[in-house]
Design a protein around this motif. Structure first.
Motif, PDB file in Angstrom:
ATOM      1  N   PHE A 148     -23.545   2.761 -13.898  1.00 37.06           N
ATOM      2  CA  PHE A 148     -23.647   2.816 -12.611  1.00 37.06           C
ATOM      3  C   PHE A 148     -22.402   3.462 -11.834  1.00 37.06           C
ATOM      4  N   LEU A 149     -21.220   3.614 -12.294  1.00 33.89           N
ATOM      5  CA  LEU A 149     -20.159   4.106 -11.928  1.00 33.89           C
ATOM      6  C   LEU A 149     -20.866   5.879 -11.769  1.00 33.89           C
ATOM      7  N   ALA A 150     -21.140   6.241 -12.972  1.00 34.64           N
ATOM      8  CA  ALA A 150     -21.767   7.459 -13.235  1.00 34.64           C
ATOM      9  C   ALA A 150     -22.667   8.140 -12.030  1.00 34.64           C
ATOM     10  N   MET A 151     -23.699   6.975 -11.846  1.00 34.67           N
ATOM     11  CA  MET A 151     -24.747   7.301 -10.839  1.00 34.67           C
ATOM     12  C   MET A 151     -24.078   7.537  -9.467  1.00 34.67           C
ATOM     13  N   VAL A 152     -23.041   6.701  -9.177  1.00 35.76           N
ATOM     14  CA  VAL A 152     -22.298   6.918  -7.947  1.00 35.76           C
ATOM     15  C   VAL A 152     -21.610   8.224  -7.850  1.00 35.76           C
ATOM     16  N   LEU A 153     -20.881   8.722  -9.067  1.00 39.99           N
ATOM     17  CA  LEU A 153     -20.318  10.038  -9.122  1.00 39.99           C
ATOM     18  C   LEU A 153     -21.296  11.194  -9.186  1.00 39.99           C
ATOM     19  N   ALA A 154     -22.678  10.972  -9.420  1.00 36.53           N
ATOM     20  CA  ALA A 154     -23.539  12.076  -9.257  1.00 36.53           C
ATOM     21  C   ALA A 154     -23.942  12.487  -7.888  1.00 36.53           C
ATOM     22  N   GLN A 155     -23.252  11.514  -7.012  1.00 37.69           N
ATOM     23  CA  GLN A 155     -23.443  11.794  -5.296  1.00 37.69           C
ATOM     24  C   GLN A 155     -22.359  12.732  -5.201  1.00 37.69           C
ATOM     25  N   GLN A 156     -21.251  13.011  -6.055  1.00 37.15           N
ATOM     26  CA  GLN A 156     -20.051  14.035  -5.652  1.00 37.15           C
ATOM     27  C   GLN A 156     -19.320  13.418  -4.385  1.00 37.15           C
ATOM     28  N   PRO A 157     -19.145  12.156  -4.398  1.00 43.25           N
ATOM     29  CA  PRO A 157     -18.336  11.677  -2.940  1.00 43.25           C
ATOM     30  C   PRO A 157     -17.012  12.095  -3.512  1.00 43.25           C
ATOM     31  N   GLN A 158     -16.393  12.198  -1.844  1.00 43.07           N
ATOM     32  CA  GLN A 158     -14.963  12.398  -1.638  1.00 43.07           C
ATOM     33  C   GLN A 158     -14.195  11.029  -1.583  1.00 43.07           C
ATOM     34  N   ILE A 159     -15.039  10.087  -1.332  1.00 46.66           N
ATOM     35  CA  ILE A 159     -14.436   8.514  -1.205  1.00 46.66           C
ATOM     36  C   ILE A 159     -15.087   7.715  -2.130  1.00 46.66           C
ATOM     37  N   LEU A 160     -14.643   7.087  -3.046  1.00 46.95           N
ATOM     38  CA  LEU A 160     -15.152   6.137  -4.048  1.00 46.95           C
ATOM     39  C   LEU A 160     -14.834   4.658  -3.572  1.00 46.95           C
ATOM     40  N   LEU A 161     -15.781   3.782  -3.260  1.00 51.03           N
ATOM     41  CA  LEU A 161     -15.387   2.421  -2.971  1.00 51.03           C
ATOM     42  C   LEU A 161     -16.201   1.633  -4.201  1.00 51.03           C
ATOM     43  N   LEU A 162     -15.128   0.765  -4.772  1.00 47.42           N
ATOM     44  CA  LEU A 162     -15.412  -0.212  -5.788  1.00 47.42           C
ATOM     45  C   LEU A 162     -15.349  -1.767  -5.555  1.00 47.42           C
ATOM     46  N   ASP A 163     -16.331  -2.215  -5.531  1.00 49.39           N
ATOM     47  CA  ASP A 163     -16.046  -3.857  -5.487  1.00 49.39           C
ATOM     48  C   ASP A 163     -16.359  -4.602  -6.720  1.00 49.39           C
ATOM     49  N   GLU A 164     -14.939  -4.867  -6.886  1.00 52.82           N
ATOM     50  CA  GLU A 164     -14.683  -5.773  -8.326  1.00 52.82           C
ATOM     51  C   GLU A 164     -15.533  -5.166  -9.419  1.00 52.82           C
ATOM     52  N   PRO A 165     -14.934  -3.745  -9.590  1.00 54.37           N
ATOM     53  CA  PRO A 165     -15.311  -3.110 -10.815  1.00 54.37           C
ATOM     54  C   PRO A 165     -15.296  -3.610 -12.183  1.00 54.37           C
ATOM     55  N   THR A 166     -14.217  -4.403 -12.246  1.00 49.55           N
ATOM     56  CA  THR A 166     -14.055  -5.325 -13.810  1.00 49.55           C
ATOM     57  C   THR A 166     -14.462  -6.477 -13.965  1.00 49.55           C
ATOM     58  N   THR A 167     -15.030  -6.860 -12.989  1.00 50.94           N
ATOM     59  CA  THR A 167     -15.669  -8.680 -13.037  1.00 50.94           C
ATOM     60  C   THR A 167     -16.601  -8.703 -14.286  1.00 50.94           C
ATOM     61  N   TYR A 168     -16.175  -9.800 -14.900  1.00 48.71           N
ATOM     62  CA  TYR A 168     -17.166 -10.094 -16.298  1.00 48.71           C
ATOM     63  C   TYR A 168     -17.131  -9.228 -17.233  1.00 48.71           C
ATOM     64  N   LEU A 169     -16.014  -8.194 -17.345  1.00 47.02           N
ATOM     65  CA  LEU A 169     -15.872  -7.283 -18.521  1.00 47.02           C
ATOM     66  C   LEU A 169     -14.649  -7.909 -19.266  1.00 47.02           C
ATOM     67  N   ASP A 170     -14.634  -7.509 -20.531  1.00 42.05           N
ATOM     68  CA  ASP A 170     -13.425  -8.085 -21.354  1.00 42.05           C
ATOM     69  C   ASP A 170     -12.363  -7.177 -20.954  1.00 42.05           C
ATOM     70  N   ILE A 171     -11.154  -7.630 -21.573  1.00 38.27           N
ATOM     71  CA  ILE A 171      -9.859  -6.841 -21.440  1.00 38.27           C
ATOM     72  C   ILE A 171     -10.010  -5.275 -21.607  1.00 38.27           C
ATOM     73  N   ALA A 172     -10.560  -4.820 -22.851  1.00 41.37           N
ATOM     74  CA  ALA A 172     -10.706  -3.545 -23.017  1.00 41.37           C
ATOM     75  C   ALA A 172     -11.559  -2.758 -22.204  1.00 41.37           C
ATOM     76  N   HIS A 173     -12.742  -3.293 -22.030  1.00 41.67           N
ATOM     77  CA  HIS A 173     -13.648  -2.621 -21.015  1.00 41.67           C
ATOM     78  C   HIS A 173     -13.074  -2.759 -19.710  1.00 41.67           C
ATOM     79  N   GLN A 174     -12.237  -3.546 -19.233  1.00 45.36           N
ATOM     80  CA  GLN A 174     -11.500  -3.535 -17.952  1.00 45.36           C
ATOM     81  C   GLN A 174     -10.559  -2.248 -17.861  1.00 45.36           C
ATOM     82  N   LEU A 175      -9.882  -1.964 -19.081  1.00 41.28           N
ATOM     83  CA  LEU A 175      -8.706  -1.275 -18.936  1.00 41.28           C
ATOM     84  C   LEU A 175      -9.458   0.505 -18.900  1.00 41.28           C
TER      85      LEU A 175
END
Length: 259
Positions: A148-175
């Motif tokens: 889903f992050l890649a889908m947002v990046l495909a917009q080629q935005p200059q400003i990236l807004l992320l709403d709790e991007p690491t929620t429900y992820l384990d420690i490794a995937h959070q990092l």
């Protein structure tokens, strides 16, 4: 690209959630928004992305009120990864990321070569290029979040807004997600505004921290100045120990509730 809010007030079902927030988000920097549940963090993000335009005050994108811009014009400048993003059934990773190219298409024209190149870049930048032909519904939580992050990046935005991007992820995937975000900021000067629950992620990955409580911006500034033992107690009602880790970063370790 500048993004500012002035005296921003947002009400939902006649209940005011944000009470006159005024703030400026530094171009090319990473800003973390933190605060208790229900403080208004996600509400602020939706106003910044013009998902919710039913507000009082102003949201200025490069000096222009964002409500005056078209949906496509906004999407070329601002991309948002909301909570709980979902993909249509049987959608492959490449197809989903390709959806992010919608701001650059019309009924009569499409640059297929440019679209393909940007989609490939977005998948590579998010570490999901090897998953291109997998169905999104078969992926792990960490893999889906990066898709889903890649889908947002495909917009080629200059400003990236992320709403709790690491929620429900384990420690490794959070990092992994946070490292990807840091690299996008560093390599492409992408402005990042992210709602985070983990205060130590905010301390480690943000250039600035904004604290929101009860719909009011309580503080905004450098992490070490804003995120302190006192502000943690005032904001979340917890006591904490403070120390410096092996990377030279300040760490706050909650130890008890404030009584």
């Amino acid at each position: 690209m500048d993004l500012k809010v002035c005296n921003l007030k947002v009400a939902i079902e006649e209940k005011e959630i944000l009470h006159g927030i005024t703030a400026e988000f530094s171009a090319g920097k990473r800003t973390a928004i933190i605060g208790p549940n229900g403080a208004g963090k996600s509400t602020l993000l939706k106003a910044l992305a013009a998902i919710n335009t039913n507000y009082e005050g102003t949201v200025l994108l490069d000096g222009q009120e964002i409500r005056q811009l078209s949906r496509k014009a906004i999407a070329r400048k601002v991309g948002i990864l909301p909570q709980g993003a979902a993909a249509p059934p049987d959608t492959t990773v490449q197809q989903l990321v390709d959806y992010g190219r919608f701001p650059y298409r019309s009924l009569f024209s499409r640059d297929v070569k440019a679209d393909r190149e940007v989609v490939e870049w977005a998948m590579e930048a998010s570490h999901v290029d090897h998953l291109a032909h997998r169905q999104v519904q078969t992926l792990s939580g960490g893999e889906r979040q990066r898709v889903f992050l890649a889908m947002v990046l495909a917009q080629q935005p200059q400003i990236l807004l992320l709403d709790e991007p690491t929620t429900y992820l384990d420690i490794a995937h959070q990092l992994e997600v946070m490292d990807i975000v840091a690299r996008l900021n560093r390599d492409y000067q992408m402005t990042v505004i992210m709602v985070l629950h983990d205060i130590n992620h905010a301390l480690q990955y943000a250039d600035e921290i904004m604290i929101i409580k009860d719909g009011i911006c309580r503080a905004q500034g450098l992490p070490k100045e804003v995120m302190t033992v006192k502000s943690l107690a005032d904001t979340f009602g917890v006591k904490a120990d403070v120390f410096t880790n092996s990377q030279g970063k300040t760490v706050l370790s909650p130890i008890a509730l404030v009584k």
